[in-house]
Design an enzyme around this catalytic site. Structure first.
Site, mmCIF file in Angstrom:
data_model
loop_
_atom_site.group_PDB
_atom_site.id
_atom_site.type_symbol
_atom_site.label_atom_id
_atom_site.label_comp_id
_atom_site.label_asym_id
_atom_site.label_seq_id
_atom_site.Cartn_x
_atom_site.Cartn_y
_atom_site.Cartn_z
ATOM 1 N N HIS A 71 0.816 -1.227 0.000
ATOM 2 C CA HIS A 71 0.000 0.000 0.000
ATOM 3 C C HIS A 71 0.843 1.268 0.000
ATOM 4 O O HIS A 71 0.333 2.342 -0.269
ATOM 5 C CB HIS A 71 -0.924 -0.015 1.225
ATOM 6 C CG HIS A 71 -1.990 -1.067 1.114
ATOM 7 N ND1 HIS A 71 -3.284 -0.787 0.734
ATOM 8 C CD2 HIS A 71 -1.946 -2.408 1.299
ATOM 9 C CE1 HIS A 71 -3.988 -1.897 0.708
ATOM 10 N NE2 HIS A 71 -3.197 -2.911 1.048
ATOM 11 N N ASP A 75 3.583 9.163 -0.634
ATOM 12 C CA ASP A 75 2.334 8.479 -0.284
ATOM 13 C C ASP A 75 2.055 7.415 -1.336
ATOM 14 O O ASP A 75 2.165 7.705 -2.538
ATOM 15 C CB ASP A 75 1.184 9.498 -0.287
ATOM 16 C CG ASP A 75 0.177 9.236 0.830
ATOM 17 O OD1 ASP A 75 0.007 8.061 1.191
ATOM 18 O OD2 ASP A 75 -0.422 10.199 1.315
HETATM 19 C C1 GDG Z 1 -2.111 3.738 3.371
HETATM 20 C C2 GDG Z 1 -1.092 4.409 2.432
HETATM 21 C C3 GDG Z 1 -2.803 4.365 0.599
HETATM 22 C C4 GDG Z 1 -8.334 9.881 8.184
HETATM 23 N N1 GDG Z 1 -8.711 10.590 9.266
HETATM 24 C C5 GDG Z 1 -9.933 10.165 9.612
HETATM 25 C C6 GDG Z 1 -10.322 9.176 8.713
HETATM 26 N N2 GDG Z 1 -9.320 9.016 7.843
HETATM 27 C C7 GDG Z 1 -9.357 8.082 6.707
HETATM 28 C C8 GDG Z 1 -9.423 8.809 5.394
HETATM 29 C C9 GDG Z 1 -8.908 7.751 4.434
HETATM 30 C C10 GDG Z 1 -7.915 6.985 5.298
HETATM 31 O O1 GDG Z 1 -8.185 7.309 6.659
HETATM 32 C C11 GDG Z 1 -6.489 7.401 5.024
HETATM 33 O O2 GDG Z 1 -6.087 6.837 3.811
HETATM 34 P P1 GDG Z 1 -4.855 7.400 3.001
HETATM 35 O O3 GDG Z 1 -4.806 6.679 1.711
HETATM 36 O O4 GDG Z 1 -4.997 8.869 2.818
HETATM 37 O O5 GDG Z 1 -3.545 7.168 3.891
HETATM 38 P P2 GDG Z 1 -2.925 5.976 4.855
HETATM 39 O O6 GDG Z 1 -3.679 5.825 6.102
HETATM 40 O O7 GDG Z 1 -1.498 6.377 5.024
HETATM 41 O O8 GDG Z 1 -3.043 4.644 3.991
HETATM 42 C C12 GDG Z 1 -1.806 5.236 1.382
HETATM 43 C C13 GDG Z 1 -3.696 3.578 1.555
HETATM 44 O O9 GDG Z 1 -2.931 2.867 2.536
HETATM 45 C C14 GDG Z 1 -4.585 2.577 0.813
HETATM 46 O O10 GDG Z 1 -3.839 1.721 0.024
HETATM 47 O O11 GDG Z 1 -3.608 5.197 -0.202
HETATM 48 O O12 GDG Z 1 -0.877 5.813 0.486
HETATM 49 O O13 GDG Z 1 -0.174 5.224 3.168
HETATM 50 O O14 GDG Z 1 -9.920 6.876 4.054
HETATM 51 O O15 GDG Z 1 -10.736 9.224 5.151
HETATM 52 N N3 GDG Z 1 -11.509 8.542 8.753
HETATM 53 C C15 GDG Z 1 -12.348 8.909 9.750
HETATM 54 N N4 GDG Z 1 -12.035 9.858 10.687
HETATM 55 C C16 GDG Z 1 -10.843 10.507 10.642
HETATM 56 O O16 GDG Z 1 -10.583 11.359 11.497
HETATM 57 N N5 GDG Z 1 -13.553 8.319 9.834
#
Ligand code: GDG
Length: 464
Positions: free
Chosen positions: A155, A359
Site C-alpha cells: 500500500h 504516499d
Molecule cells: C495507506 C497508504 C494508501 C483519516 N482521518 C480520519 C479518517 N481518515 C481516513 C481517510 C482515508 C484513510 O483514513 C487514510 O487513507 P490514506 O490513503 O490517505 O492514507 P494511509 O492511512 O497512510 O493509507 C496510502 C492507503 O494505505 C490505501 O492503500 O492510499 O498511500 O499510506 O480513508 O478518510 N476517517 C475517519 N475519521 C478521521 O478522522 N472516519
C-alpha cells in the site's frame, strides 16, 4: 478460484460490517467469496496464542486473529515495520532506528504467522497478503511447503534502490518478494522501482508479458491503483448536514486537510503554506480557514511525538499571528471524526489540500473529489509525490517542499472560475471512478488467478 481466499492484513476488522475504505472493500470481497481474514487483534496484545483464534462475526467468512506479545509489539510492529520499513519506503532514512531485536522480532512474527496460516490453508487456497508488515510471509510459507498461490499488495511507496541501502543486509525485499506469485503495487513508478531492484539484486530480466524472471522462477509485478467505494461515498456526502449550527459555523472559504498525523503527510509545510497564503492575499477581508483533521497514529514512536510537537507549535503561532476576535484561521483537530461527517466536510470545503512528501496512493484525494457537488465543485490541490497524482493530473499539482508554490495554488484554487473547476473535477472524478475499490480487488484477484510463479518448459520455449 478453486479453493478459499485467505486475506492477511496487520489489523482485522472486529465490527460486523466495517466502515469505509480498504477494509470495507476486502470485507465485501470476502463476503461474496467466503474464506478467511487473518489479522492481529489489539485485544490479544497480552495473550498470544499459538493457533489463530476466531473473533467477531463469523457468518459470511471466518475472522482469525493472531496474538502479539509485548516484545512482538515493540520489535515487529513499532520497531521493524514502523521505525525501519515505513521510513525507508517514505524516503526518510534519517528517521530509521536500527536494532537487531527489531529484525529478529519481524522474522519471528512472520515465521510464526506462516505456521499458523499453514495449519488452516489447503493447497488450492489463495493467500492475499497486505503490506509491509509481511514482506517475508510467502518465503516462510514456501519453506513449510505451501505451493498454492500467494499474492502481495504493497500500500505504501516502493523504495528506490538507493533507499534500500538503509535496510539491514538480511532484509532482502527482492528475495522475499520473489516467493510471491504476484506483487501488486500502487503506481507505474512503483513498478519501475521494483523492477530496478530485481534487476540489480537478482540479475532478473523483464519478460515480454511483463513478468520478471530469475533462475527458474517468475514473479508478476504490476500496478493496481487503489481507490474508494465511490457510490457509497458520493451518497453519504450528498446528504445534508444534520447539525445546522455546525453547518453555519463552517460557512465561508474552508480549506480541508485530513491525514493521520504522520511525518510523511507534509503537515508542517502545509501549515506554513497556508500562513504564507494569508500573508500574501490581496483581499484582506477574505477569511479562509484551514480545517485540519489529523487523528493520532503510532504515538509510541519518537518520530511521531516529534511531528506532533512541531505541528502544535506551528498551529499556535499561525493562529496567534493571524486570528481576529471573530475568526480562527486554523482549526486543528487531533482526533478521529465520524466518516459520515467527514464526507460532508469535504463537500463544504472549497479546497482539498493534500500535500504528502511521499504516499502510496492517498485515498483522501479521491474522497475529496467524490464528495464534491458536480454543479459547484471545490478544487483539489495535490502533491506530485502522492501516488494519486500519477493519474489525477487535472488536480492542481504542487511540490510539497515549495511553500510559495503551495500558497500560490491556494490563491488559484480559491479564485478559480466555475467552468475550470467543473472541468478539473470531471477529469479527476473519471479517475476516481476508474479505480473504484471493488473493481480494484476484482482486478487483483483475477490477475493472481492467472499468475504462475514457476517457469514451466513450455513457457521457456514460447519466450525463447
Ligand atoms: C495507506 C497508504 C494508501 C483519516 N482521518 C480520519 C479518517 N481518515 C481516513 C481517510 C482515508 C484513510 O483514513 C487514510 O487513507 P490514506 O490513503 O490517505 O492514507 P494511509 O492511512 O497512510 O493509507 C496510502 C492507503 O494505505 C490505501 O492503500 O492510499 O498511500 O499510506 O480513508 O478518510 N476517517 C475517519 N475519521 C478521521 O478522522 N472516519
Amino acid at each position: 478460484m478453486s479453493g478459499k481466499l485467505i486475506v492477511v492484513s496487520n489489523r482485522i476488522p472486529t465490527a460486523a460490517t466495517p466502515a469505509g475504505g480498504l477494509v470495507y472493500a476486502l470485507h465485501e470481497t470476502l463476503r461474496k467469496t467466503g474464506g478467511i481474514w487473518v489479522g492481529s487483534d489489539p485485544e490479544f496484545h497480552a495473550s498470544p496464542s499459538r493457533s489463530l483464534t476466531e473473533i467477531g462475526d463469523q457468518s459470511a467468512y471466518r475472522r482469525l486473529a493472531f496474538g502479539l506479545t509485548e516484545l512482538d509489539h515493540q520489535t515487529f510492529y513499532l520497531g521493524f515495520a514502523n521505525s525501519v520499513l515505513w521510513p525507508v519506503c517514505h524516503r526518510r532514512g534519517d528517521l530509521v532506528r536500527m536494532s537487531r531485536r527489531f529484525e529478529q522480532g519481524y522474522r519471528r512474527v512472520n515465521k510464526r504467522l506462516a505456521q499458523q496460516i499453514f495449519e488452516v490453508a489447503k493447497v488450492d487456497d489463495t493467500i492475499w497478503v497486505h503490506d509491509y508488515h509481511f514482506f517475508p510471509l510467502a518465503s516462510e510459507l514456501r519453506k513449510l511447503g505451501f505451493e498454492g498461490k500467494i499474492g502481495f499488495f504493497l500500500h505504501i511507496p516502493f523504495p528506490a534502490l538507493g533507499d534500500l541501502g538503509a535496510l539491514p543486509l538480511e532484509a532482502s525485499l527482492a528475495r522475499w518478494l520473489a516467493d510471491y506469485d504476484l506483487v501488486g503495487l500502487q503506481t507505474r513508478a512503483d513498478v519501475a522501482r521494483c523492477l530496478e531492484m530485481f534487476r540489480s539484486e537478482l540479475g532478473a530480466e523483464l519478460m515480454n508479458d511483463g513478468k520478471i524472471k530469475y533462475g527458474d522462477q517468475t514473479v508478476g509485478v504490476r500496478s493496481f491503483p487503489i481507490g474508494i467505494d465511490v457510490d457509497t461515498f458520493v451518497a453519504t456526502a450528498k446528504r445534508p448536514m444534520a447539525d445546522a449550527k455546525l453547518a453555519a459555523d463552517l460557512s465561508g472559504d474552508i480549506v480541508i486537510g485530513v491525514d493521520r498525523l504522520d511525518y510523511s503527510k507534509g503537515l508542517p509545510n502545509r501549515f506554513r503554506a497556508f500562513g504564507r497564503y494569508l500573508e500574501t492575499r490581496t483581499d484582506k477581508s477574505r477569511r479562509a480557514s484551514l480545517l485540519q483533521i489529523a487523528p493520532p497514529t503510532r504515538e509510541e514512536v519518537t518520530a511521531y511525538q516529534d511531528i506532533r510537537h512541531e505541528l502544535e507549535e506551528l498551529a499556535g503561532r499561525l493562529n496567534g499571528e493571524n486570528a481576529e476576535l471573530d475568526w480562527t484561521p486554523l482549526r486543528y483537530i487531533h482526533r478521529n471524526i465520524d466518516r459520515n461527517l467527514l464526507a460532508k466536510l469535504y463537500r463544504i470545503a472549497r479546497v482539498g489540500l493534500v500535500t504528502p512528501f511521499a504516499d502510496g496512493m492517498n485515498l483522501v484525494a479521491k474522497e475529496y473529489i467524490a464528495a464534491q457537488d458536480p454543479n459547484d465543485p471545490g478544487v483539489l490541490v495535490l502533491s506530485r509525490m502522492a501516488g494519486a497524482a500519477e493519474d489525477m493530473t487535472q488536480a492542481l499539482l504542487v511540490n510539497p517542499y515549495d511553500i510559495e508554490e503551495m500558497s500560490e495554488a491556494l490563491t488559484q484554487a480559491l479564485n478559480m472560475p466555475l467552468q475550470e473547476r467543473q472541468d478539473r473535477y470531471e477529469a479527476c472524478m473519471a479517475q476516481v471512478k476508474a479505480t473504484d475499490v471493488g473493481r480494484w480487488s476484482e482486478n487483483y484477484l483475477s490477475a493472481l488467478k492467472d499468475s504462475r510463479r514457476k517457469l514451466s518448459w513450455d513457457s521457456f520455449s514460447s519466450t525463447g
